[in-house]
Design a protein around this motif. Sequence first.
Motif, mmCIF file in Angstrom:
data_model
loop_
_atom_site.group_PDB
_atom_site.id
_atom_site.type_symbol
_atom_site.label_atom_id
_atom_site.label_comp_id
_atom_site.label_asym_id
_atom_site.label_seq_id
_atom_site.Cartn_x
_atom_site.Cartn_y
_atom_site.Cartn_z
ATOM 1 N N SER A 223 5.245 6.564 6.166
ATOM 2 C CA SER A 223 5.568 5.360 6.937
ATOM 3 C C SER A 223 7.054 5.022 6.890
ATOM 4 O O SER A 223 7.614 4.530 7.869
ATOM 5 C CB SER A 223 4.743 4.168 6.424
ATOM 6 O OG SER A 223 5.037 3.887 5.072
ATOM 7 N N LYS A 327 4.708 0.840 14.051
ATOM 8 C CA LYS A 327 4.246 2.178 13.706
ATOM 9 C C LYS A 327 4.203 3.039 14.953
ATOM 10 O O LYS A 327 3.721 2.610 16.003
ATOM 11 C CB LYS A 327 2.855 2.096 13.077
ATOM 12 C CG LYS A 327 2.247 3.417 12.648
ATOM 13 C CD LYS A 327 0.889 3.187 12.023
ATOM 14 C CE LYS A 327 0.245 4.482 11.571
ATOM 15 N NZ LYS A 327 -1.085 4.247 10.939
ATOM 16 N N GLN A 498 2.770 -0.831 4.629
ATOM 17 C CA GLN A 498 1.684 -0.578 5.562
ATOM 18 C C GLN A 498 1.512 -1.790 6.476
ATOM 19 O O GLN A 498 1.925 -2.905 6.125
ATOM 20 C CB GLN A 498 0.380 -0.298 4.810
ATOM 21 C CG GLN A 498 0.436 0.910 3.883
ATOM 22 C CD GLN A 498 0.818 2.193 4.595
ATOM 23 O OE1 GLN A 498 0.257 2.520 5.653
ATOM 24 N NE2 GLN A 498 1.782 2.922 4.047
#
Length: 566
Positions: A223, A327, A498
Amino acid sequence: MKHLLSLFVALSSVPALAQRVPLVTPAEKAASASIEPNVLRAHVRFLAHDLLEGRGPGTRGDALGQAYIAAQFEALGLEPAGADGTYFQPFELVSVTGHPQTLSVRAPSGVEELKFHEDFIAVSGVQEAESRLDASELVFVGYGIQAPEYAWDDFKGMDLRGKTLLILNNDPEDDPNLFAGRTRLWYGRWDYKYEQAAKVGAAGAIILHTTASAGYPWQVVQSSWTGEQFELPAASGPRLQVKAWMTEAATRRVVQMAGADLETLIASARSRDFRPVPLGVTVATRFANEVRRRPTANVLAMLPGSDAKWGGEVVLYSAHHDHLGRKEGGKPGEDVIYNGALDNAAGVSGMLAVAKAFRALPQPPRRSILFAAVAAEEQGLLGSQYLAEHPPVPPGRVAANINIDGANIHGRTRDITVIGLGKSNLDGVITALAKTQGRVVKADQLSDRGFFYRSDQFNFARRGIPAAYFGSGMDFVGRPEGWGRQRRETWEAQHYHQPSDELRPEWDWSGAVEDVRLFFLLGAHVARDPELPRWNKGDEFEAARLAALEALKAPRTPPSSEGASK
């Protein structure tokens, strides 16, 4: 006898100093009560909202976050400390988005194509349209450390120009007298390793990832190191073509292709006698980069000190306002926004609450207070680097930095963690303040993670500024032993970097309130203590502090007796 007398005089002066400079004044205690759960929660609610789309550097969400913080500073009556009479210190980032697909490993036994994202993560080391490794020989260089003070050199003078270096994460930890044992130093950080690889002329560097050595799982690398990457505009000096991470499983396959054993290589790296090991395989990759310029800004505000002579010195509070943005490649219906509620909307919220508490004092403290919401921390501490290189006051006039990164959202604790405990004489004040809250100070309880070198205080410390950085306590009131560590490990495994790092109704802000009140009281004490904080003798940052003070070229004038603490 002379030394004993000097020691006695020094020790006997401590009570007198404590009486002259009370730990907490009644006004400070009253002002600290303004730090309440609803204050902390409200700022996080806005900054971590989906409308800000994760506050990625150079995005609309980034600008909205900056505008919100500046508006809060203005509402509190703080003076602008940015450029041209504003709250903003603008600077430019270089955005590099690479598109690697495979990493080709060629050995006498054959060729294997490693898959991007699954086996390795790679980013460009150059701010150019293409990054490439052309049949670059892979050399295992152990931990990739050169540390003269430990008589340690993993390179041993080998010519590594054009090679790709395979490097272990962390630093050697078996010997408690070497590299501080399990406490990770700067030598154990990925940015140090890439920097050293570039200095020896390598073309690429690959860090072996394990959850234990990194302190976080592979998903955090995926990520944090994919998509748009940011740097400050490149200065002159050596650059890697490719900076990469590789999973343990993929590294094991590559080493086997070389006819070697990974465990044997790792064991050999723990010795001073280690020498680089050419593996007899080559690696190759080539990928295009999209290179763009993006604006961002630090947000700076000042509360001028009340003492005419001390007002030129500042206590610096910092907290990074950025996060990871959106993302890439999300599936339909998938949450793709990295809201960054705990990391670090909560830290900015804490800093704004501290600013509110300072404004609740009947008069400003004697030293000035500088509040800095810095940009692009997640991209390599870039905003604090820019601020440290372009400070509104010389580093020698910054009494201390108190950095706020994260918050305790699980409830009250009997302890508080000081990351870097033992590095400066701020420890004594912190310990005394924690005692007034019925708490004890503990050293970094996850010292193998190298947290002191992973947030913005590091850039200020490198300029010599004594820094205080905290982690949440782990001994939670009303919870069984080990509950706090379990909560911490669960958070890192499931939510760190996240999209699930979002504001949640079950968060318990009572522990955060106690922590932020301590941060305020610490800064208030430093702002009226006649003695500037200092690094402990022999600390890695002591020389930089002495140089910063020497650069002022003028003796400090003792404060007047007027305006003393009341």
